[in-house]
Design a protein around this motif. Structure first.
Motif, PDB file in Angstrom:
ATOM      1  N   LYS A 579       0.831  -1.208   0.000  1.00 25.75           N
ATOM      2  CA  LYS A 579       0.000   0.000   0.000  1.00 25.75           C
ATOM      3  C   LYS A 579       0.863   1.254   0.000  1.00 25.75           C
ATOM      4  N   ARG A 580       1.950   1.220   0.771  1.00 27.47           N
ATOM      5  CA  ARG A 580       2.842   2.389   0.826  1.00 27.47           C
ATOM      6  C   ARG A 580       3.467   2.658  -0.538  1.00 27.47           C
ATOM      7  N   LEU A 581       3.782   1.584  -1.260  1.00 28.70           N
ATOM      8  CA  LEU A 581       4.372   1.721  -2.586  1.00 28.70           C
ATOM      9  C   LEU A 581       3.313   1.931  -3.671  1.00 28.70           C
ATOM     10  N   GLU A 582       2.044   1.958  -3.247  1.00 26.69           N
ATOM     11  CA  GLU A 582       0.910   2.171  -4.156  1.00 26.69           C
ATOM     12  C   GLU A 582       0.856   1.110  -5.251  1.00 26.69           C
ATOM     13  N   LEU A 583       1.131  -0.141  -4.858  1.00 29.86           N
ATOM     14  CA  LEU A 583       0.999  -1.270  -5.772  1.00 29.86           C
ATOM     15  C   LEU A 583      -0.384  -1.877  -5.626  1.00 29.86           C
ATOM     16  N   PRO A 584      -0.935  -2.427  -6.708  1.00 25.68           N
ATOM     17  CA  PRO A 584      -2.318  -2.925  -6.660  1.00 25.68           C
ATOM     18  C   PRO A 584      -2.450  -4.191  -5.827  1.00 25.68           C
ATOM     19  N   LEU A 585      -3.551  -4.311  -5.122  1.00 23.18           N
ATOM     20  CA  LEU A 585      -3.905  -5.533  -4.409  1.00 23.18           C
ATOM     21  C   LEU A 585      -4.963  -6.269  -5.225  1.00 23.18           C
ATOM     22  N   SER A 586      -5.368  -7.435  -4.761  1.00 22.49           N
ATOM     23  CA  SER A 586      -6.365  -8.212  -5.499  1.00 22.49           C
ATOM     24  C   SER A 586      -7.354  -8.834  -4.527  1.00 22.49           C
ATOM     25  N   GLU A 587      -8.503  -9.160  -5.046  1.00 24.71           N
ATOM     26  CA  GLU A 587      -9.505  -9.857  -4.244  1.00 24.71           C
ATOM     27  C   GLU A 587      -9.175 -11.342  -4.187  1.00 24.71           C
ATOM     28  N   PRO A 588      -9.519 -12.031  -3.081  1.00 23.39           N
ATOM     29  CA  PRO A 588      -9.253 -13.479  -3.001  1.00 23.39           C
ATOM     30  C   PRO A 588      -9.953 -14.223  -4.127  1.00 23.39           C
ATOM     31  N   ALA A 589      -9.235 -15.138  -4.760  1.00 29.38           N
ATOM     32  CA  ALA A 589      -9.815 -15.948  -5.827  1.00 29.38           C
ATOM     33  C   ALA A 589      -9.268 -17.361  -5.783  1.00 29.38           C
ATOM     34  N   PHE A 590      -8.776 -17.771  -4.621  1.00 28.77           N
ATOM     35  CA  PHE A 590      -8.111 -19.061  -4.511  1.00 28.77           C
ATOM     36  C   PHE A 590      -9.074 -20.193  -4.828  1.00 28.77           C
ATOM     37  N   GLY A 591      -8.617 -21.112  -5.675  1.00 28.17           N
ATOM     38  CA  GLY A 591      -9.427 -22.267  -6.045  1.00 28.17           C
ATOM     39  C   GLY A 591      -9.906 -22.223  -7.478  1.00 28.17           C
ATOM     40  N   THR A 592      -9.917 -21.036  -8.107  1.00 29.42           N
ATOM     41  CA  THR A 592     -10.329 -20.956  -9.499  1.00 29.42           C
ATOM     42  C   THR A 592      -9.161 -21.348 -10.402  1.00 29.42           C
ATOM     43  N   LYS A 593      -9.481 -21.851 -11.597  1.00 25.41           N
ATOM     44  CA  LYS A 593      -8.436 -22.283 -12.521  1.00 25.41           C
ATOM     45  C   LYS A 593      -7.571 -21.119 -12.973  1.00 25.41           C
ATOM     46  N   ASN A 594      -8.216 -19.991 -13.200  1.00 17.95           N
ATOM     47  CA  ASN A 594      -7.466 -18.819 -13.633  1.00 17.95           C
ATOM     48  C   ASN A 594      -6.479 -18.372 -12.555  1.00 17.95           C
ATOM     49  N   ASN A 595      -6.933 -18.379 -11.296  1.00 17.10           N
ATOM     50  CA  ASN A 595      -6.081 -17.968 -10.188  1.00 17.10           C
ATOM     51  C   ASN A 595      -4.916 -18.934 -10.005  1.00 17.10           C
ATOM     52  N   THR A 596      -5.179 -20.219 -10.163  1.00 13.35           N
ATOM     53  CA  THR A 596      -4.121 -21.228 -10.024  1.00 13.35           C
ATOM     54  C   THR A 596      -3.015 -20.996 -11.040  1.00 13.35           C
ATOM     55  N   LEU A 597      -3.399 -20.738 -12.298  1.00 17.70           N
ATOM     56  CA  LEU A 597      -2.413 -20.486 -13.338  1.00 17.70           C
ATOM     57  C   LEU A 597      -1.618 -19.216 -13.047  1.00 17.70           C
ATOM     58  N   ASN A 598      -2.298 -18.189 -12.593  1.00 18.32           N
ATOM     59  CA  ASN A 598      -1.623 -16.913 -12.338  1.00 18.32           C
ATOM     60  C   ASN A 598      -0.649 -17.006 -11.162  1.00 18.32           C
ATOM     61  N   ILE A 599      -1.002 -17.793 -10.149  1.00 17.29           N
ATOM     62  CA  ILE A 599      -0.078 -17.994  -9.029  1.00 17.29           C
ATOM     63  C   ILE A 599       1.198 -18.656  -9.527  1.00 17.29           C
ATOM     64  N   LYS A 600       1.060 -19.646 -10.388  1.00 23.88           N
ATOM     65  CA  LYS A 600       2.241 -20.326 -10.922  1.00 23.88           C
ATOM     66  C   LYS A 600       3.075 -19.381 -11.771  1.00 23.88           C
ATOM     67  N   ARG A 601       2.423 -18.510 -12.533  1.00 22.77           N
ATOM     68  CA  ARG A 601       3.158 -17.531 -13.322  1.00 22.77           C
ATOM     69  C   ARG A 601       3.955 -16.592 -12.410  1.00 22.77           C
ATOM     70  N   ALA A 602       3.293 -16.133 -11.354  1.00 24.94           N
ATOM     71  CA  ALA A 602       3.982 -15.218 -10.435  1.00 24.94           C
ATOM     72  C   ALA A 602       5.179 -15.910  -9.775  1.00 24.94           C
ATOM     73  N   LEU A 603       4.990 -17.155  -9.343  1.00 21.47           N
ATOM     74  CA  LEU A 603       6.091 -17.893  -8.721  1.00 21.47           C
ATOM     75  C   LEU A 603       7.240 -18.097  -9.715  1.00 21.47           C
ATOM     76  N   LEU A 604       6.900 -18.401 -10.954  1.00 20.76           N
ATOM     77  CA  LEU A 604       7.934 -18.608 -11.965  1.00 20.76           C
ATOM     78  C   LEU A 604       8.696 -17.320 -12.276  1.00 20.76           C
ATOM     79  N   ALA A 605       8.046 -16.175 -12.108  1.00 18.64           N
ATOM     80  CA  ALA A 605       8.730 -14.909 -12.341  1.00 18.64           C
ATOM     81  C   ALA A 605       9.917 -14.744 -11.394  1.00 18.64           C
ATOM     82  N   GLY A 606       9.841 -15.355 -10.213  1.00 22.76           N
ATOM     83  CA  GLY A 606      10.937 -15.261  -9.258  1.00 22.76           C
ATOM     84  C   GLY A 606      11.786 -16.507  -9.178  1.00 22.76           C
TER      85      GLY A 606
END
Length: 737
Positions: A579-606
Motif C-alpha cells: 500500500k505504501r508503494l501504491e501497488l495494486p492488491l487483489s480480491e481473493p480468488a483461490f481455487g479458481t483455474k485462472n487464479n491457479t495459473l496466475n499464481i504459478k506464473r507469479a512464482l515462476l517470475a521469481g
C-alpha cells in the motif's frame, strides 16, 4: 514508585555517582532518576547491589574514559560478565550528559527473544517503564516511544533502518552485541559503521564480543581501545577420551546419570542441531519413563523458541530442568542462575551454501574454541562441565563468518540499495567469496534488479523494500500484474515465518501425517500453504467465541499456532508495504483455474532458476540449472500423495539441500509451456545442455513460429497455449520484471 529514605540506600546512591558528576554533569539531587525525574524505588537499590557485583562493574571508569575519547571501543568478556546489560546503560548515561547530547542508544542482538528479555531486565535495573525510557524493536513488534533513550533491537532490524537513515543520525551510541557470532547482518553493520564514523565524528560505536574473536576485531579496526572483562572462575572440566560419533547417546546417558546422582542444579545440554534437540527431548522422556527417576523437565532453548521457561514453583521443588540447546543460544543463559551442569557435545550443524549449484549443504563440524569457552562458564565455579570430546582436540579459534557460507544475493541487493542511499563502501571483516558474489550479481541480473550499468534498477529498488529474499520479492511484484496478490502474499508470509508443521510426539507420526494430508493441495506445496492459512483464518472467524480455541485446532492438526500467528503478522506487514508503494492488491480468488495459473506464473517470475523434471517417471528429478538429481522431500504433498496423484513431470522448487538423501522442498507442479514464457530468454540460453533443455527449446521454437515479437533481456512475453486459454484471462506481457 516507592520512595526510599534509608541510610543504606542513600549511601549506595552516593557510591554509585561518586566521582561521576564531572563526567556526566548531573544535578545535585542524587535521589532522582536521571532518566524520568522520579525518585528511585527501593528495588532500584537492591538491583544496584547485584549490578555492582558483576565482573564488568570494575571496568566502568575505564569504559567511560574510553567512550569520551574514542569513536570505537571493543569490549570482550564471556557470558554472565554483565556487559550486555550494564554497558548500554552506561552509554545511555553518557548520551544524557551535559557534555554529550547527540542522540540515544541502540543495542543490537541476534535473537529477537533475547532483545525483549534484555530490555525488560534493563528497564527494571534503570527503574523506568518498558516502552518509555527503555524499549525494544524486533521484527513485527515495536515497543518504543519518543521518550526512549535505550533501545534493544535485532541486528537485521537495525540494518534495515539504515535504508532510510544511512548515517543513523537518531543515535549517539550504537552497541553491537554478540559480534563473535558473525551473522551476516552483524558483519554488515560492522562494515558500514566504519564509513558512518567518518561522516559522523560525534557517533560512538561499542562492539561487544568474546575472546579470541575480539582480538580479530581490534586488529581489523587498527588499535582501537580494547577492554577485557575477566570472567568468573570456570567450573570443573571433565573431558571425554573417545570421539564425537556417539555424542548423542553419551549426552543422553550423562543426563540420566546426573539426575540419578540427585546433586542439585539444572542441566544445560548443547547439541548439534534443532533436529537432534527434538530427538533428545523424546529420548529423555522415554529414559525417565523406563528408569523411574522422578521429575525431569526438558526445556527447549534454541534460536526461534520463546525465551526461558518460568522458574520452578514451590510445588515443583523436586523437578529438575534440562535445557536442550544448540548453537547461537549460549547468551540466552544470562538470566538462568540455576544451571550447575553443562554437557557439551562439541559439534554443530551448519548450512554452507554452494553458489555453483545454488544449494545448501548440511555440514557437521566441531564448534570453535570461542564457543567452547563460553559454554564452560555457564555452570559457574561450583558446577561441572562435561565436554564430550578429548581435551587435546583441535578446535577452530573463532566462529566462521556466515557471510562466507550463506547465499549473499539478499546481501548484495541491500548493499546496492545502500549505494543509492549514499553509503557505498562496506569494510568487511571477512570479504565474501568472489564466486558467491558473482553468482549473486548474476541472479539479481536475471531478476531484472540491475540495469545495464550494474546499478539497481527501479524494480530492484522496489524489491529491496520487502524483507524477503529477492526471488520471493520478484514473485510478489509479478503477482501485482497477474492479479493474484492476495494468494502470493500468503505464500510469502508462510515461507518467511517458521514452519507451521509440528514434529509429532513419538508414536503419533502416522496420525500427524493423516491430519496433514487433509490440508494438502493437489497443485503442490505452495498451494498447501495457502490452504492451511485460509483454513486457520476461517476456523478463527467461525469458532472464535466457541469452546474451540486456535491452539486446540492447531493441536488437532499438528500445526504450530505461534507460526501461523507470525505468518499472519508478516502478511499484514507485507500488505502495508504494498500500500505504501501504491501497488495494486487483489480480491481473493483461490481455487479458481485462472487464479491457479496466475499464481504459478507469479512464482515462476521469481523462481525460474529452480526448475526440475522427473526424467524417468520414478521421482528422480533432474535440475536444469545444475544437472543434479534429487528426490521430492517425503513431507511434501507429492511425497505423501504420490501413490494417489502420481508424480508431476515438471516442478518448481523453493529449496535444494545436499545431505545424505538429496531433497528438493516446497514443490509445485508447473507446465513447461508456462516456464518458457516466464523465464528470461538469456537465462534459458545459459542453461547447460540436457534432454530437458532440448524439450523446452522445441516448445519455444513452436511458440516462436507463431509470434513476430522477440523477447528482450528480462522481458518475457506471456502467451497462452490452447489449454490455458480456456482457464485464464488474456495476459500478453509480464510488465513487472
Amino acid at each position: 514508585m516507592e520512595l526510599s529514605s534509608s541510610a543504606e540506600e542513600r549511601e549506595l546512591s552516593s557510591q554509585f555517582v561518586e566521582g561521576s558528576d564531572d563526567v556526566f554533569g548531573f544535578g545535585d539531587d542524587l535521589e532522582l532518576n536521571q532518566f524520568d525525574g522520579l525518585p528511585y524505588s527501593s528495588r532500584y537499590y537492591k538491583l544496584l547491589r547485584e549490578r555492582k557485583s558483576l565482573p564488568v562493574w570494575g571496568s566502568r571508569g575505564e569504559f567511560i574514559k574510553a567512550l569520551e575519547s574514542s569513536q570505537l571501543i571493543v569490549v570482550s568478556g564471556t557470558t554472565k560478565t554483565g556487559k550486555t546489560t550494564q554497558i548500554p546503560q552506561w552509554c545511555a548515561e553518557f548520551c544524557l550528559s551535559a557534555q554529550y547530547q547527540h542522540g540515544v542508544v541502540v543495542c543490537s542482538q541476534i535473537q529477537k527473544q533475547q532483545a525483549v528479555d534484555l530490555a525488560l531486565r534493563v528497564a527494571d535495573e534503570m527503574d523506568v517503564n518498558i516502552g518509555h525510557e527503555v524499549g525494544y524493536c524486533i521484527p513485527l513488534e515495536n515497543c518504543c516511544s519518543s521518550d526512549t533513550v535505550l533501545r534493544y533491537c535485532t541486528d537485521d532490524v537495525l540494518l534495515r533502518e539504515m535504508m532510510s537513515d544511512p548515517l543513523l543520525e537518531h543515535y549517539g551510541v550504537v552497541v553491537i552485541d554478540q559480534a563473535h557470532e558473525r551473522t551476516v547482518s552483524t558483519d554488515l553493520l560492522l562494515g558500514l559503521l566504519r564509513e558512518v564514523l567518518i561522516q559522523r565524528p560525534e557517533l560512538r560505536v561499542v562492539v561487544l564480543s568474546v575472546p579470541p574473536a575480539s582480538d580479530t576485531l581490534v586488529a581489523h579496526y587498527g588499535g582501537v581501545p580494547h577492554l577485557h572483562v575477566e570472567a568468573p572462575s570456570s567450573s570443573e572440566m571433565v573431558y571425554s577420551s573417545g570421539g564425537r560419533t556417539e555424542s548423542f547417546y553419551a549426552a543422553l546417558r550423562l543426563v540420566l546419570e546426573v539426575h540419578r546422582a540427585k546433586e542439585p542444579g539444572d542441566l544445560a545440554v548443547f547439541l548439534a542441531s534443532e533436529q537432534v534437540r527434538i530427538y533428545m527431548t523424546s529420548s529423555v522422556q522415554m529414559g525417565l519413563d523406563y528408569s523411574n527417576l522422578g521429575d525431569l523437565m526438558p526445556v527447549a532453548l534454541c534460536p526461534g523458541h520463546a525465551g526461558i521457561c518460568p522458574p520452578i514453583t514451590e510445588g515443583q521443588n523436586k523437578s529438575r530442568r534440562v535445557f536442550l540447546s544448540c548453537s547461537q543460544s549460549e547468551d540466552m543463559f544470562w538470566s538462568v542462575g540455576t544451571v550447575n551442569f553443562v554437557i557439551d557435545t562439541g559439534v554443530e550443524k551448519r548450512y554452507v551454501y554452494n553458489p555453483r549449484i545454488r544449494a545448501n549443504s548440511e555440514v557437521i563440524r566441531p564448534i570453535s574454541r570461542c564457543r567452547a569457552e563460553i559454554r564452560k562458564q555457564l555452570s559457574g565455579s561450583t558446577g561441572k562441565c562435561f565436554c564430550l570430546y578429548p581435551e587435546e582436540a583441535e578446535l577452530p579459534a573463532e566462529i566462521p563468518a556466515r557471510i562466507l557460507e550463506a547465499n549473499i544475493t539478499s546481501t548484495v541487493l541491500f548493499l546496492k540499495r545502500m549505494e543509492v542511499a549514499g553509503l557505498g563502501h562496506c569494510d568487511f571483516i571477512s570479504r565474501p567469496d568472489p564466486e558467491g558474489l558473482m553468482q549473486a550479481l548474476e541472479e539479481l541480473d536475471y531478476l531484472a534488479a540491475l540495469d545495464d550499468d550494474g546499478n539497481l534498477s527501479e524494480i530492484g529498488i522496489i524489491m529491496s523494500e520487502f524483507p524477503l529474499d529477492p526471488q520471493m520479492a520478484k514473485a510478489l511484484l509479478a503477482s501485482c500484474e497477474f492479479d493474484c496478490v492476495n494468494e502470493v502474499l500468503t505464500i510469502a508470509a508462510m515461507l518467511a515465518a517458521p514452519s507451521c508443521f509440528v514434529d509429532p510426539p513419538f508414536g503419533l507420526e502416522t496420525e500427524a501425517m493423516q491430519c496433514h494430508m487433509k490440508l494438502y493441495h493437489p497443485e503442490g506445496d505452495h498451494f498447501t500453504l495457502i490452504n492451511i492459512y485460509n483454513c486457520y483464518m476461517t476456523v478463527m472467524a467461525v469458532l472464535w467465541a466457541s469452546d474451540f480455541t486456535q491452539e486446540k485446532w492447531c493441536q488437532d492438526y499438528f500445526l504450530c499456532s505461534a507460526a501461523l500467528q507470525t505468518a499472519d503478522a508478516i502478511r499484514s506487514e507485507l500488505t502495508d508495504i504494498l500500500k505504501r508503494l501504491e501497488l495494486p492488491l487483489s480480491e481473493p480468488a483461490f481455487g479458481t483455474k485462472n487464479n491457479t495459473l496466475n499464481i504459478k506464473r507469479a512464482l515462476l517470475a521469481g523462481y525460474f532458476m529452480q526448475i526440475a523434471r522427473d526424467v524417468d517417471g520414478s521421482g528422480n528429478y533432474f535440475m536444469l540449472s545444475n544437472k543434479h538429481v534429487a528426490q521430492i522431500h517425503p513431507l511434501s504433498a507429492y511425497g505423501a500423495k504420490a501413490h494417489k496423484l502420481g508424480l508431476p513431470e515438471w516442478v518448481l522448487f523453493h529449496e535444494y539441500t545436499l545431505s545424505d538423501n538429496n531433497c528438493v522442498r516446497m514443490v509445485t507442479q508447473i507446465s513447461p509451456e508456462v516456464f518458457v514464457q516466464m523465464a528470461p530468454q538469456y537465462f534459458f540460453y545459459n542453461l547447460p545442455s540436457s534432454e530437458s533443455k532440448e524439450l523446452l527449446q522445441h516448445i519455444m521454437d513452436n511458440e516462436g513460429s507463431g509470434s513476430t515479437k522477440r523477447r528482450q533481456k528480462n522481458q518475457p512475453v506471456v502467451t497462452e497455449t490452447p489449454k490455458e486459454s480456456e482457464e485464464s484471462q488474456s495476459y500478453d506481457r509480464c510488465v513487472i520484471q
